[in-house]
Design a protein around this motif. Sequence first.
Motif, mmCIF file in Angstrom:
data_model
loop_
_atom_site.group_PDB
_atom_site.id
_atom_site.type_symbol
_atom_site.label_atom_id
_atom_site.label_comp_id
_atom_site.label_asym_id
_atom_site.label_seq_id
_atom_site.Cartn_x
_atom_site.Cartn_y
_atom_site.Cartn_z
ATOM 1 N N GLY A 255 38.268 -15.511 49.161
ATOM 2 C CA GLY A 255 36.874 -15.912 49.261
ATOM 3 C C GLY A 255 35.893 -14.753 49.168
ATOM 4 O O GLY A 255 34.684 -14.966 49.066
ATOM 5 N N PHE A 256 36.415 -13.526 49.178
ATOM 6 C CA PHE A 256 35.545 -12.355 49.145
ATOM 7 C C PHE A 256 35.397 -11.764 47.739
ATOM 8 O O PHE A 256 34.715 -10.764 47.558
ATOM 9 N N VAL A 257 36.072 -12.346 46.746
ATOM 10 C CA VAL A 257 36.032 -11.765 45.397
ATOM 11 C C VAL A 257 35.547 -12.792 44.391
ATOM 12 O O VAL A 257 35.791 -13.991 44.529
ATOM 13 N N GLU A 258 34.844 -12.311 43.376
ATOM 14 C CA GLU A 258 34.404 -13.154 42.270
ATOM 15 C C GLU A 258 35.546 -13.284 41.262
ATOM 16 O O GLU A 258 36.265 -12.312 40.974
ATOM 17 N N VAL A 259 35.693 -14.487 40.716
ATOM 18 C CA VAL A 259 36.747 -14.725 39.731
ATOM 19 C C VAL A 259 36.533 -13.828 38.512
ATOM 20 O O VAL A 259 35.417 -13.713 37.991
ATOM 21 N N GLY A 260 37.619 -13.170 38.089
ATOM 22 C CA GLY A 260 37.548 -12.331 36.902
ATOM 23 C C GLY A 260 36.977 -10.946 37.134
ATOM 24 O O GLY A 260 36.853 -10.156 36.198
ATOM 25 N N SER A 261 36.649 -10.620 38.383
ATOM 26 C CA SER A 261 36.042 -9.320 38.682
ATOM 27 C C SER A 261 37.112 -8.250 38.906
ATOM 28 O O SER A 261 38.298 -8.543 39.063
ATOM 29 N N ASP A 262 36.653 -6.996 38.935
ATOM 30 C CA ASP A 262 37.575 -5.900 39.251
ATOM 31 C C ASP A 262 38.137 -6.071 40.658
ATOM 32 O O ASP A 262 39.291 -5.717 40.926
ATOM 33 N N GLN A 263 37.302 -6.602 41.549
ATOM 34 C CA GLN A 263 37.758 -6.815 42.933
ATOM 35 C C GLN A 263 38.886 -7.849 42.980
ATOM 36 O O GLN A 263 39.843 -7.706 43.746
ATOM 37 N N GLU A 264 38.793 -8.896 42.153
ATOM 38 C CA GLU A 264 39.877 -9.878 42.125
ATOM 39 C C GLU A 264 41.153 -9.251 41.581
ATOM 40 O O GLU A 264 42.258 -9.526 42.083
ATOM 41 N N ASN A 265 41.016 -8.386 40.592
ATOM 42 C CA ASN A 265 42.200 -7.697 40.071
ATOM 43 C C ASN A 265 42.838 -6.822 41.146
ATOM 44 O O ASN A 265 44.067 -6.742 41.252
ATOM 45 N N ASP A 266 42.008 -6.170 41.955
ATOM 46 C CA ASP A 266 42.523 -5.367 43.070
ATOM 47 C C ASP A 266 43.264 -6.261 44.071
ATOM 48 O O ASP A 266 44.315 -5.883 44.599
ATOM 49 N N LEU A 267 42.692 -7.421 44.349
ATOM 50 C CA LEU A 267 43.320 -8.339 45.302
ATOM 51 C C LEU A 267 44.658 -8.844 44.761
ATOM 52 O O LEU A 267 45.637 -8.951 45.505
ATOM 53 N N LYS A 268 44.707 -9.111 43.460
ATOM 54 C CA LYS A 268 45.970 -9.554 42.856
ATOM 55 C C LYS A 268 47.024 -8.454 42.952
ATOM 56 O O LYS A 268 48.209 -8.738 43.205
ATOM 57 N N THR A 269 46.597 -7.223 42.777
ATOM 58 C CA THR A 269 47.524 -6.094 42.959
ATOM 59 C C THR A 269 48.053 -6.059 44.389
ATOM 60 O O THR A 269 49.255 -5.843 44.626
ATOM 61 N N PHE A 270 47.156 -6.287 45.340
ATOM 62 C CA PHE A 270 47.552 -6.307 46.750
ATOM 63 C C PHE A 270 48.554 -7.432 47.018
ATOM 64 O O PHE A 270 49.545 -7.245 47.739
ATOM 65 N N PHE A 271 48.329 -8.609 46.427
ATOM 66 C CA PHE A 271 49.256 -9.730 46.585
ATOM 67 C C PHE A 271 50.625 -9.390 46.013
ATOM 68 O O PHE A 271 51.654 -9.759 46.588
ATOM 69 N N ARG A 272 50.642 -8.685 44.885
ATOM 70 C CA ARG A 272 51.935 -8.273 44.328
ATOM 71 C C ARG A 272 52.650 -7.320 45.278
ATOM 72 O O ARG A 272 53.863 -7.399 45.470
ATOM 73 N N GLN A 273 51.878 -6.434 45.892
ATOM 74 C CA GLN A 273 52.469 -5.440 46.806
ATOM 75 C C GLN A 273 53.083 -6.096 48.039
ATOM 76 O O GLN A 273 54.195 -5.743 48.449
ATOM 77 N N ILE A 274 52.349 -7.040 48.638
ATOM 78 C CA ILE A 274 52.867 -7.604 49.896
ATOM 79 C C ILE A 274 53.993 -8.617 49.660
ATOM 80 O O ILE A 274 54.770 -8.905 50.574
#
Length: 443
Positions: A255-274
């Motif tokens: 809920g803290f990131v805009e779809v398609g943004s750099d922040q969402e890409n960072d969050l997806k990276t974090f999801f892959r990590q955890i």
Amino acid sequence: QTSDVPAALQRDATDGVQSVHVQVNHPAEIDALFDGAIVYAKGARMLVMARALIGDKALREGLKNYFAAHKYNNATGSDLWSALGQAAGIDLGTIMDSWLQQPGYPLVSASVVNGRLLISQQQFFIGSGKEAGRQWQIPLNSNYQKLPKIFKDKESDLGDYQQLRQEAGQPLILNQGNDSHFIVKYDQELLKDILEHSDSLDAITQRQLLQDQRLLAEARSISYADLIPLLETFKDSKSNLVNDALYRIANTLKGFVEVGSDQENDLKTFFRQISKQQLARLGWLAKKDEDNDDQLTRPYILRAALYGEDRDAISQAHDLFTAHQDDLESLPADIRTFVLQNEVKNFGDQKLFDKLLANYQNSSDASYKNSLKNALVSTTDSKLISQLIDKFENSEVIKPQDLRGWFQGLLANDKGQQAAWDWIRKDWDWLEKTVGGDMEFAT
């Protein structure tokens, strides 16, 4: 721990929520007053709290006495607490009244100030809340023997912290077993001590820590940023209790990131990590020697890995689809939705869309139909989204009583959100006419 507790804590933190005991003057009032999260979830929590406080022996004895005293007659709530209290040798009625007669629940704050361990209580709110000076008689369930069994003051000085810590030989934990209806806010010193010994914490305590910190963040008492190191700490837990709480927090971060943004890409990276280690450990298919926790945890991991666009997860799901494409119903039910969603999102076209929709119409298996629905509403193709919405009012394809799930799924799809919103505004009259007298309509 995974259903009633979070439901009760979430709802009961809203200002203006009803108490468990509510005066009813007419049967018609019952429907208007009914709140499942309070009646059932908080009600269950009250019983668990009472049981933990008095113990099973007193609970059995008290229930036997209660049934014997009131057989062939009516009884009130106070009769039950009286019988249980007499069996336990405590004034249980007074303790329970503080929980049943007033709404909400307390936040217990624990801190070390000038070397002294201080605790206090105040009502916990998510969102705005008017402080009404409520106090509860709180079963602390602490692992420090010198702490009071029942905390009923507004605040209390419990003594020299270092001495208490040395005698206990372990970090301070309040509400062991998560049996009492309150949450805890530890100061930085106490929380650091707990996290440094996180490996020694049982699954319920780990879950409770995640749960309480999430609620504190939701109430803006702490920052959501403070939760991210916690997710790193517990990401490889083998307990479903922990992973259920962990991924509830992780999914909130979307809920803290805009779809398609750099922040969402960072969050997806974090999801892959955890999810990476767990994905490697569990895989997609059940293993012969795995336990119930593994089976319940796998869906959390697969959902996280696919959201994170993990290449291995996407490839493995596609291979499973290909292997079962002539009999999709035979895919294991716990992974089927993820396999189908992955195929629709990453490999989908008109042909696949038509095939899955036909399978939905022809199947009588409710679980399989639900997987197909979840997959179809996840399409990112605007043309297919339009086709799907055209089926909303065709009862030959989607029964009106099933429409809620389709609409909700499309509304949750970033690519389908606007189209779903446009439809419900444009065809509101049809919706009201078709399911207006049904509980589905209000939901």
